[in-house]
Design a protein around this motif. Structure first.
Motif, short mmCIF file in Angstrom:
data_model
loop_
_atom_site.label_atom_id
_atom_site.label_comp_id
_atom_site.label_asym_id
_atom_site.label_seq_id
_atom_site.Cartn_x
_atom_site.Cartn_y
_atom_site.Cartn_z
N PRO A 182 0.82 -1.21 0.00
CA PRO A 182 0.00 0.00 0.00
C PRO A 182 0.86 1.26 0.00
CG PRO A 182 -0.80 -1.57 1.63
CD PRO A 182 0.52 -2.09 1.14
N ARG A 183 0.36 2.29 -0.65
CA ARG A 183 1.06 3.57 -0.70
C ARG A 183 0.18 4.65 -0.06
NH1 ARG A 183 4.20 6.61 -5.64
NH2 ARG A 183 4.40 8.64 -4.62
N ARG A 184 0.81 5.53 0.74
CA ARG A 184 0.14 6.68 1.33
C ARG A 184 0.97 7.92 1.04
NH1 ARG A 184 -2.43 2.76 1.78
NH2 ARG A 184 -3.37 1.79 3.63
N ASN A 185 0.30 9.01 0.71
CA ASN A 185 0.96 10.30 0.56
C ASN A 185 0.78 11.09 1.85
OD1 ASN A 185 1.81 9.80 -2.06
ND2 ASN A 185 -0.01 10.71 -2.98
N LEU A 186 1.89 11.62 2.37
CA LEU A 186 1.86 12.42 3.60
C LEU A 186 1.78 13.89 3.18
CD1 LEU A 186 2.05 12.55 6.69
CD2 LEU A 186 4.55 12.54 6.45
N ILE A 187 0.60 14.47 3.35
CA ILE A 187 0.35 15.84 2.92
C ILE A 187 -0.23 16.63 4.09
CG2 ILE A 187 -0.90 17.33 1.31
CD1 ILE A 187 -0.99 14.97 -0.63
N ALA A 188 0.50 17.64 4.53
CA ALA A 188 0.06 18.52 5.62
C ALA A 188 -0.38 17.74 6.84
CB ALA A 188 -1.07 19.43 5.13
N GLY A 189 0.39 16.70 7.18
CA GLY A 189 0.11 15.92 8.37
C GLY A 189 -0.96 14.86 8.21
N LEU A 226 -2.41 11.39 6.15
CA LEU A 226 -2.03 10.24 5.33
C LEU A 226 -3.16 9.95 4.35
CD1 LEU A 226 -0.49 7.90 8.05
CD2 LEU A 226 0.74 9.10 6.24
N GLN A 227 -2.88 10.05 3.06
CA GLN A 227 -3.90 9.89 2.03
C GLN A 227 -3.61 8.67 1.18
OE1 GLN A 227 -4.21 13.58 -0.15
NE2 GLN A 227 -4.47 14.82 1.69
N GLU A 228 -4.66 7.87 0.92
CA GLU A 228 -4.53 6.67 0.09
C GLU A 228 -3.99 7.04 -1.29
OE1 GLU A 228 -5.35 3.53 0.86
OE2 GLU A 228 -6.32 3.79 2.81
N ALA A 229 -3.03 6.25 -1.78
CA ALA A 229 -2.45 6.53 -3.09
C ALA A 229 -2.17 5.24 -3.86
CB ALA A 229 -1.18 7.36 -2.94
N GLY A 230 -3.03 4.24 -3.70
CA GLY A 230 -2.89 3.00 -4.46
C GLY A 230 -1.81 2.08 -3.93
N LEU A 231 -1.09 1.42 -4.85
CA LEU A 231 -0.06 0.45 -4.50
C LEU A 231 1.29 0.88 -5.07
CD1 LEU A 231 -2.02 -2.84 -5.30
CD2 LEU A 231 -1.66 -1.83 -3.04
N VAL A 276 4.18 -0.44 4.44
CA VAL A 276 3.47 0.61 3.71
C VAL A 276 4.51 1.60 3.19
CG1 VAL A 276 1.82 2.51 3.86
CG2 VAL A 276 1.37 0.37 5.07
N PHE A 277 4.34 2.03 1.93
CA PHE A 277 5.21 3.05 1.37
C PHE A 277 4.56 4.41 1.59
CE2 PHE A 277 6.46 5.73 -2.31
CZ PHE A 277 7.83 5.76 -2.09
N ILE A 278 5.29 5.32 2.25
CA ILE A 278 4.78 6.65 2.55
C ILE A 278 5.69 7.68 1.90
CG2 ILE A 278 4.30 8.31 4.40
CD1 ILE A 278 3.56 5.93 6.16
N SER A 279 5.08 8.61 1.18
CA SER A 279 5.83 9.60 0.42
C SER A 279 5.41 11.01 0.80
CB SER A 279 5.59 9.38 -1.09
OG SER A 279 6.25 10.36 -1.86
N SER A 280 6.40 11.90 0.98
CA SER A 280 6.14 13.32 1.17
C SER A 280 6.82 14.09 0.05
CB SER A 280 6.66 13.79 2.54
OG SER A 280 8.08 13.84 2.54
N SER A 281 6.86 15.39 0.13
CA SER A 281 7.45 16.19 -0.95
C SER A 281 8.96 16.03 -1.02
CB SER A 281 7.09 17.66 -0.76
OG SER A 281 7.54 18.13 0.51
N ASN A 282 9.62 15.70 0.10
CA ASN A 282 11.08 15.63 0.12
C ASN A 282 11.63 14.25 0.47
OD1 ASN A 282 11.50 18.45 -0.40
ND2 ASN A 282 10.87 18.86 1.70
N TYR A 283 10.82 13.41 1.09
CA TYR A 283 11.29 12.11 1.55
C TYR A 283 10.26 11.02 1.24
CZ TYR A 283 14.40 15.03 4.42
OH TYR A 283 15.32 15.97 4.84
N ALA A 284 10.72 9.77 1.33
CA ALA A 284 9.82 8.62 1.27
C ALA A 284 10.34 7.57 2.23
CB ALA A 284 9.74 8.07 -0.15
N GLY A 311 -3.25 14.59 16.09
CA GLY A 311 -3.93 14.23 14.85
C GLY A 311 -3.15 14.51 13.58
N LYS A 312 -1.93 15.06 13.68
CA LYS A 312 -1.09 15.33 12.52
C LYS A 312 0.11 14.39 12.51
CE LYS A 312 -3.47 18.88 11.01
NZ LYS A 312 -4.19 18.85 9.70
N TYR A 313 0.35 13.76 11.35
CA TYR A 313 1.40 12.74 11.27
C TYR A 313 2.67 13.30 10.62
CZ TYR A 313 -1.99 9.19 12.56
OH TYR A 313 -2.92 8.45 13.24
N ASP A 314 3.80 12.77 11.08
CA ASP A 314 5.10 13.05 10.46
C ASP A 314 6.05 11.96 10.92
OD1 ASP A 314 7.08 14.24 8.99
OD2 ASP A 314 6.82 16.23 9.86
#
Length: 280
Positions: free
Chosen positions: A176-183, A185-190, A206-214, A235-238
């Motif tokens: 599973p992939r999640r995008n980390l946006i402004a704290g 975690l948003q579903e982003a497929g596989l 789980v693969f988690i991606s932000s603007s600068n890191y993954a 309630g905000k993730y990082d």
């Protein structure tokens, strides 16, 4: 037993994905059911166990993923003699009664039908009816496979081995992939990855991606220790580096933050096992 109520919409989405179809009509054809059945399942919020079993045996997707959305869409090694389509559905529904009951008992390692009745919360008369009517208890079969880990093909049809070797997470795998946006975690497929380079065994990667890191994060690890963690604060993730301190305190650090707090004041979501730094 439940017909996978409460998560039926998600199960239907994964049925579409497993068969690689985009319309309800195409999914109904793949499952050999009337074309209006899929919309009826959605309205009733209930997917029949026969559809679950047929999909797994047809496509080889992981049962745990199909029912609960857990792990990735992994194919297991299947026997070449396995049927498909209408013939498979007919064989599933005809393999009821005493034979499937015996396999369920073996899977749970029970010696008495009373043990099974107590586990499932059903009467002995219900089990007797299965035998008398040669009934296939599909919901029980799926629940048993999920709980015991036995091979669904063996449990439903009596073919193959009770325990079958599955593709390990260290091989090519979709996680599973999640995008980390402004704290958040948003579903982003596989995300396709070969995990051979990671020495430890991952249970729920789980693969988690932000603007600068993954990061690759094992969401099954929740016992806090020194290391890098996916963590929620109000309630905000990082992702933070954590060091344990006396008195159930922790030192929390990342690129823009450095503070100390109580371990109970944060929410641990998973442990980071691999970090990627984007170079733009």
């Amino acid at each position: 037993m439940s017909n996978f109520e409460s998560n039926a919409q998600e199960v239907i989405k994964r049925l579409f994905s497993a068969y690689g179809v985009t319309t309800q009509r195409a999914l109904a054809e793949a499952l050999n059911v009337p074309s209006n059945n899929v919309s009826a399942w959605s309205q009733r919020n209930s997917v029949p166990s026969s559809a679950i079993i047929k999909c797994v045996l047809d496509t080889g997707v992981d049962l745990q993923w199909l029912v609960n959305g857990e792990l990735a869409k992994a194919n297991y090694k299947r026997g070449a003699e396995l049927l498909s389509g209408e013939s498979l559905l007919n064989e599933i529904t005809s393999n009821g009664g005493k034979a499937v009951l015996r396999r369920i008992m073996d899977a749970y390692e029970f010696t008495l039908q009373k043990q099974l009745c107590e586990l499932l919360g059903i009467s002995s008369g219900t089990v007797s009816t299965w035998i008398r009517r040669n009934y296939f208890p599909g919901d029980v079969v799926v629940a048993c496979a999920l709980e015991t880990g036995v091979d669904l093909q063996w449990l439903a049809l009596g073919k193959g081995k009770q325990h079958i070797e599955t593709d390990k997470l260290s091989a090519n795998h979709s996680i599973p992939r999640r995008n980390l946006i402004a704290g958040s975690l948003q579903e982003a497929g596989l995300w396709e990855i070969n995990l051979n380079f990671i020495s430890q065994t991952l249970v729920e990667p789980v693969f988690i991606s932000s603007s600068n890191y993954a990061w690759v994060v094992d969401m099954n690890i929740g016992e806090i220790s020194n290391g890098r963690w996916l963590m929620g604060i109000d309630g905000k993730y990082d992702v933070y580096d954590i060091a344990l301190l006396p008195g159930r305190k922790i030192s929390v650090t990342n690129k823009g933050t450095n503070f100390t707090c109580g371990a109970e004041e944060v929410k641990i979501a998973g442990k980071v096992v691999f970090t990627m730094d984007y170079n733009f």
